[in-house]
Design a protein around this motif. Structure first.
Motif, PDB file in Angstrom:
ATOM      1  N   GLY A  72       0.827  -1.385  -0.054  1.00 16.35           N
ATOM      2  CA  GLY A  72      -0.079  -0.039  -0.018  1.00 16.35           C
ATOM      3  C   GLY A  72       0.918   1.306   0.072  1.00 16.35           C
ATOM      4  N   ALA A  73       1.927   1.287   0.829  1.00 17.27           N
ATOM      5  CA  ALA A  73       2.839   2.414   0.807  1.00 17.27           C
ATOM      6  C   ALA A  73       3.591   2.696  -0.397  1.00 17.27           C
ATOM      7  N   GLY A  74       3.904   1.378  -1.147  1.00 13.19           N
ATOM      8  CA  GLY A  74       4.621   1.635  -2.280  1.00 13.19           C
ATOM      9  C   GLY A  74       3.606   2.152  -3.538  1.00 13.19           C
ATOM     10  N   ILE A  75       2.683   1.602  -3.471  1.00 11.00           N
ATOM     11  CA  ILE A  75       1.622   2.374  -4.527  1.00 11.00           C
ATOM     12  C   ILE A  75       1.226   3.873  -4.256  1.00 11.00           C
ATOM     13  N   LEU A  76       1.154   4.156  -2.945  1.00  8.33           N
ATOM     14  CA  LEU A  76       0.833   5.457  -2.757  1.00  8.33           C
ATOM     15  C   LEU A  76       2.016   6.320  -3.132  1.00  8.33           C
ATOM     16  N   LEU A  77       2.966   5.872  -2.627  1.00  5.34           N
ATOM     17  CA  LEU A  77       4.412   6.821  -2.865  1.00  5.34           C
ATOM     18  C   LEU A  77       4.761   6.858  -4.536  1.00  5.34           C
ATOM     19  N   THR A  78       4.448   5.790  -5.233  1.00  5.72           N
ATOM     20  CA  THR A  78       4.891   5.950  -6.761  1.00  5.72           C
ATOM     21  C   THR A  78       3.649   6.857  -7.434  1.00  5.72           C
ATOM     22  N   ARG A  79       2.520   6.821  -6.898  1.00  8.24           N
ATOM     23  CA  ARG A  79       1.357   7.651  -7.577  1.00  8.24           C
ATOM     24  C   ARG A  79       1.415   8.802  -7.220  1.00  8.24           C
ATOM     25  N   TYR A  80       1.677   9.075  -5.923  1.00  5.55           N
ATOM     26  CA  TYR A  80       1.389  10.536  -5.446  1.00  5.55           C
ATOM     27  C   TYR A  80       2.772  11.271  -4.781  1.00  5.55           C
ATOM     28  N   GLU A  94       6.981  12.225  -6.394  1.00  7.34           N
ATOM     29  CA  GLU A  94       8.071  12.067  -7.543  1.00  7.34           C
ATOM     30  C   GLU A  94       9.200  11.453  -7.153  1.00  7.34           C
ATOM     31  N   LEU A  95       9.237  10.413  -6.165  1.00  9.37           N
ATOM     32  CA  LEU A  95      10.360   9.915  -5.545  1.00  9.37           C
ATOM     33  C   LEU A  95      10.751   8.926  -6.867  1.00  9.37           C
ATOM     34  N   ASN A  96      12.090   8.582  -6.628  1.00 14.79           N
ATOM     35  CA  ASN A  96      12.764   7.719  -7.408  1.00 14.79           C
ATOM     36  C   ASN A  96      12.495   6.251  -6.968  1.00 14.79           C
ATOM     37  N   LEU A  97      13.092   5.252  -7.643  1.00 16.77           N
ATOM     38  CA  LEU A  97      12.713   3.582  -7.383  1.00 16.77           C
ATOM     39  C   LEU A  97      13.233   3.615  -5.994  1.00 16.77           C
ATOM     40  N   VAL A  98      14.455   3.707  -5.733  1.00 17.09           N
ATOM     41  CA  VAL A  98      15.169   3.211  -4.402  1.00 17.09           C
ATOM     42  C   VAL A  98      14.881   4.033  -3.328  1.00 17.09           C
ATOM     43  N   PRO A  99      14.411   5.224  -3.392  1.00 16.96           N
ATOM     44  CA  PRO A  99      13.844   5.897  -2.099  1.00 16.96           C
ATOM     45  C   PRO A  99      12.489   5.518  -1.707  1.00 16.96           C
TER      46      PRO A  99
END
Length: 178
Positions: free
Chosen positions: A56-64, A66-71
């Motif tokens: 869930g955190a990964g989906i939210l961070l990816t969508r909302y 501008e962080l890159n993959l590693v952070p």
């Protein structure tokens, strides 16, 4: 990467449902074969919550964001571990400590106060009621000193012999309430 997060989210939810529904059946079927693998912190509830929160955190961070993959991955892992620790210490651990059992041993009754419900003859048997937790239990009783004890008399359980509680009258001369 979003597919991994979505897979963890869905997998975590499914894992939680399956362990709730099939956990006891699987445990009984395997008869404790995998008990050596169990660590206290790796309870199914904790693992499922960590996997679900990671997804869930990964989906939210990816969508909302501008962080890159590693952070994004690092923050998702940290949040998952944090939530898993919270679930363990604020849900799993207190629930383990709160388990109550209504089971007791007849030997545990020695020293307890009871009340005669069926009179005890000098030689023979009657019945005593003893409060255990929130309930009252009835047991066969006999007089320890071989005196008659009438109904309603408060007694102390002196010993247990062959499933019979041996009792004597409760002498409350100090006026203490038990």
């Amino acid at each position: 990467m979003e597919a991994l997060y979505l897979g963890c989210l869905v997998g975590g939810v499914l894992f939680a449902l399956v362990t709730v529904v099939l956990g006891d059946l699987l445990s009984t079927a395997l008869d404790g074969i995998l008990d050596f693998l169990s660590l206290d912190i790796l309870k199914p509830t904790v693992v499922a919550s960590a996997i679900t929160v990671f997804g869930g955190a990964g989906i939210l961070l990816t969508r909302y964001t501008e962080l890159n993959l590693v952070p994004n991955l690092i923050i998702s892992i940290v949040v998952a571990i944090f939530i898993a620790v919270l679930v363990y210490f604020f849900y799993v651990k207190p629930m383990e400590n709160s388990e109550n059992s209504t089971g007791y041993s007849i030997h545990d009754l020695v020293g307890k106060i009871g009340e005669i419900t069926i009179p005890l003859p000098a030689i023979g048997y009657g019945e005593v009621m003893v409060k255990i937790g929130a309930t009252n239990v009835l047991h066969i009783a006999s007089s320890f000193e071989q005196h008659e004890i009438p109904v309603g008399t408060r007694v102390v359980i002196v010993e247990e012999a062959d499933g019979v509680l041996r009792v004597t009258e409760f002498d409350n001369t100090r006026g203490d309430e038990v």
